[in-house]
Design a protein around this motif. Structure first.
Motif, short mmCIF file in Angstrom:
data_model
loop_
_atom_site.label_atom_id
_atom_site.label_comp_id
_atom_site.label_asym_id
_atom_site.label_seq_id
_atom_site.Cartn_x
_atom_site.Cartn_y
_atom_site.Cartn_z
N ARG A 1 0.82 -1.21 0.00
CA ARG A 1 0.00 0.00 0.00
C ARG A 1 0.86 1.27 0.00
NH1 ARG A 1 -3.55 1.75 5.02
NH2 ARG A 1 -5.42 0.72 4.24
N SER A 2 1.95 1.23 0.77
CA SER A 2 2.79 2.43 0.83
C SER A 2 3.52 2.63 -0.50
CB SER A 2 3.78 2.34 1.98
OG SER A 2 4.65 1.27 1.78
N GLN B 1 1.06 4.33 -2.64
CA GLN B 1 0.95 5.74 -2.22
C GLN B 1 2.12 6.56 -2.77
OE1 GLN B 1 0.69 5.60 2.03
NE2 GLN B 1 -1.50 5.06 2.02
N VAL C 1 1.88 9.74 -5.25
CA VAL C 1 2.48 11.02 -4.86
C VAL C 1 3.39 11.51 -5.98
CG1 VAL C 1 4.25 11.98 -3.35
CG2 VAL C 1 2.28 10.81 -2.37
N LEU C 2 4.19 10.60 -6.53
CA LEU C 2 5.12 10.99 -7.59
C LEU C 2 4.38 11.43 -8.85
CD1 LEU C 2 8.08 8.45 -7.32
CD2 LEU C 2 8.06 10.89 -6.82
N CYS D 1 1.25 12.53 -9.17
CA CYS D 1 0.54 13.78 -8.94
C CYS D 1 1.51 14.96 -8.88
CB CYS D 1 -0.26 13.74 -7.63
SG CYS D 1 -1.64 12.60 -7.72
N GLY D 2 2.63 14.76 -8.20
CA GLY D 2 3.64 15.82 -8.08
C GLY D 2 4.18 16.21 -9.44
N LEU D 3 4.45 15.19 -10.27
CA LEU D 3 4.98 15.42 -11.61
C LEU D 3 3.98 16.22 -12.44
CD1 LEU D 3 7.70 14.14 -12.63
CD2 LEU D 3 6.29 12.68 -14.06
N LEU E 1 1.38 18.04 -11.44
CA LEU E 1 1.15 19.37 -10.88
C LEU E 1 2.32 20.31 -11.20
CD1 LEU E 1 -1.08 20.68 -9.13
CD2 LEU E 1 0.36 20.21 -7.13
N GLY E 2 3.53 19.79 -11.04
CA GLY E 2 4.73 20.60 -11.29
C GLY E 2 4.83 21.00 -12.75
N ALA E 3 4.56 20.04 -13.64
CA ALA E 3 4.64 20.33 -15.07
C ALA E 3 3.56 21.33 -15.47
CB ALA E 3 4.49 19.03 -15.87
N ALA F 1 2.16 23.57 -13.55
CA ALA F 1 2.51 24.88 -12.99
C ALA F 1 3.60 25.55 -13.83
CB ALA F 1 2.95 24.74 -11.54
N ALA F 2 4.53 24.75 -14.34
CA ALA F 2 5.60 25.30 -15.18
C ALA F 2 5.01 25.83 -16.48
CB ALA F 2 6.65 24.23 -15.46
N SER G 1 2.98 29.05 -15.83
CA SER G 1 3.72 30.25 -15.48
C SER G 1 4.53 30.79 -16.65
CB SER G 1 4.62 29.99 -14.28
OG SER G 1 5.48 28.92 -14.56
N ARG H 1 -1.64 10.95 7.91
CA ARG H 1 -0.95 10.35 6.77
C ARG H 1 -1.30 11.09 5.46
NH1 ARG H 1 3.30 7.34 5.17
NH2 ARG H 1 2.81 5.96 3.44
N LEU I 1 1.14 12.91 2.90
CA LEU I 1 1.24 12.59 1.47
C LEU I 1 1.02 13.84 0.61
CD1 LEU I 1 -0.59 9.14 1.22
CD2 LEU I 1 1.85 9.61 1.00
N THR J 1 3.59 15.50 -2.06
CA THR J 1 3.17 15.77 -3.44
C THR J 1 3.53 17.19 -3.84
OG1 THR J 1 1.34 14.25 -3.15
CG2 THR J 1 1.22 15.71 -5.05
N VAL K 1 7.26 17.56 -4.34
CA VAL K 1 7.67 17.01 -5.63
C VAL K 1 7.27 17.97 -6.75
CG1 VAL K 1 7.28 15.13 -7.28
CG2 VAL K 1 7.59 14.62 -4.86
N ALA K 2 6.03 18.47 -6.67
CA ALA K 2 5.53 19.40 -7.70
C ALA K 2 6.42 20.63 -7.77
CB ALA K 2 4.09 19.79 -7.41
N ILE L 1 9.75 19.75 -9.46
CA ILE L 1 9.54 19.54 -10.90
C ILE L 1 9.32 20.88 -11.60
CG2 ILE L 1 7.93 18.57 -12.62
CD1 ILE L 1 9.67 16.47 -11.33
N HIS L 2 8.51 21.72 -10.99
CA HIS L 2 8.21 23.04 -11.56
C HIS L 2 9.49 23.83 -11.80
CE1 HIS L 2 6.20 26.92 -12.05
NE2 HIS L 2 7.09 27.41 -11.20
N VAL M 1 11.66 22.19 -14.57
CA VAL M 1 11.13 22.37 -15.92
C VAL M 1 11.39 23.79 -16.41
CG1 VAL M 1 9.02 22.46 -17.32
CG2 VAL M 1 9.40 20.54 -15.79
N VAL M 2 11.08 24.78 -15.55
CA VAL M 2 11.28 26.18 -15.96
C VAL M 2 12.75 26.45 -16.29
CG1 VAL M 2 11.19 28.57 -15.18
CG2 VAL M 2 9.24 27.08 -14.81
#
Lengths: 191, 192
Positions: free
Chosen positions: A2-3, A6, A10-11, A13-15, A17-19, A21-22, A25, B6, B10, B14, B17-18, B21-22, B25-26
């Motif tokens: 399960r972890s 998770q 997380v990875l 979603c983070g990827l 979201l980050g992409a 946002a980039a 912007s 938890r 998490l 997240t 990480v975001a 990555i942001h 990428v920039v």
């Protein structure tokens, strides 16, 4: 197990979201390093080797060749004074004083940066020295499909666009103080 | 079921990480942009010579946000081959020159008023070439603007104002006669 799942979530979603946002912007009208005067926005550092990372990313991603410090400065407007997006089917009045510069041009561009043309060969553009002025030196012009008295930029078609005023041989935004600077207003006349 | 604690944990990971990555990428876009100005200019035969990138207000190459009141020519160079010498003669209503590095950053610019004698004469060198030039500066460069560029590759842009259509032959002739050459130290030294 399960972890592990998770961690994977997380990875991902983070990827994403980050992409996102980039991408967001680096959009055309990002606020980093922006100089705002009325409805007009310029990025003085775009033509500078020390520009901020967002401006640099935008310039590279769109393949622009921004005006350098000794060349000039481009101001973009995508909205009228009321905050409504500029549309090609509408008529606008652009009047007021322009900042000190040796010359300037006003051009209609698509949001992607293409020059808008009328009749396939006339660019929707005007050079300051070809304008008639009011006695106080201020300008008054109209852009749209309806014939106007003087200083008329003929534009037709549909959809959103942007107006760009480029000041050439101007120190504005780099060496000089902009708090006293005025740019013309953009008012909707009819649609 | 996930505990609230938890979930918060998490969510923060997240976001972290975001954020990373942001920023990555920039920062990496300028190095990896496939359609940056250099790549677009590369579709033309403009290595060590000027070629128009716009004419009569029309973009020949899809470079956005060019002023249709200007005729613009570009020349790509590589200082690891030789120093660059740019020259153009004539009188226009307005012209400006900008040097860009490989990543499309504007490293230097000047216009007809800031140029020496109002004429376009420019030398672009790297640090080694600059040292050599300083040691023994040829007379013909006395009226040139000398610019040091830290990167090998780059491009020069000349923007020539065409106030109205009647100026077209003048701006065309100006840009057609603009030279973008390798500057030869040896030839200068042997002749001097």
């Amino acid at each position: 197990m399960r972890s592990f799942l998770q961690l994977f979530l997380v990875l991902v979603c983070g990827l994403a979201l980050g992409a996102w946002a980039a991408w967001y912007s680096v959009q055309r009208n990002h606020g980093f390093g922006a100089l705002n005067i009325g409805v007009w926005t310029a990025w003085p550092s775009a033509g500078d080797v020390n520009s901020d990372p967002y401006t640099r990313a935008k310039v590279a991603a769109e393949g622009e060749v921004p005006l350098g410090a000794a060349e000039g400065l481009a101001f973009h407007a995508t909205q009228d004074e009321q905050g409504a997006p500029l549309r090609r089917e509408c008529q606008y009045d652009i009047s007021g004083q322009t900042p000190l510069a040796r010359l300037w041009t006003l051009t209609a561009h698509s949001l992607e940066g293409e020059v808008l043309f009328r009749d396939n060969n006339t660019a929707a553009s005007i050079v300051s020295r070809n304008l008639s002025r009011r006695p106080d030196g201020s300008i008054s012009m109209q852009i749209g499909k309806t014939v106007a008295h003087s200083n008329w930029i003929n534009l037709d078609g549909n959809g959103p666009y942007q107006i760009v005023i480029r000041l050439y041989d101007s120190q504005l935004g780099r060496a000089s103080d902009v708090s006293e600077t005025t740019m013309p207003t953009v008012r909707l006349l009819s649609c | 079921m996930l505990s609230f604690k938890r979930l918060i944990y998490l969510a923060s990971v997240t976001l972290l990480v975001a954020g990373i990555i942001h920023i990555l990428v920039v920062l990496l876009i300028p190095s990896y942009a496939a359609k940056d100005a250099w790549a677009k200019l590369g579709s033309e035969d403009n290595f060590w010579k000027f070629k128009p990138i716009s004419s009569a207000g029309r973009n020949k190459i899809a470079i956005p946000l060019l002023d249709p009141a200007f005729d613009v020519s570009a020349c790509r160079f590589d200082l690891t081959d030789a120093p660059l010498k740019v020259q153009a003669n004539g009188n226009l209503a307005f012209w400006s020159v900008a040097i860009f590095d490989r990543l499309g950053r504007n490293t230097y610019s000047f216009n007809d008023r800031t140029a020496i004698e109002g004429q376009l004469s420019l030398i672009v060198v790297n640090a080694v070439q600059l040292a050599r030039l300083r040691k023994d500066q040829p007379d013909e460069l006395k009226e040139s603007v000398i610019v040091e560029a830290n990167q090998g590759q780059g491009f020069v842009l000349i923007r020539a104002l065409r106030p109205d259509a009647s100026w077209k032959p003048i701006t065309d002739a100006y840009l057609a006669n603009a030279s973008c050459e390798k500057f030869d130290f040896e030839a200068q030294e042997s002749s001097g």
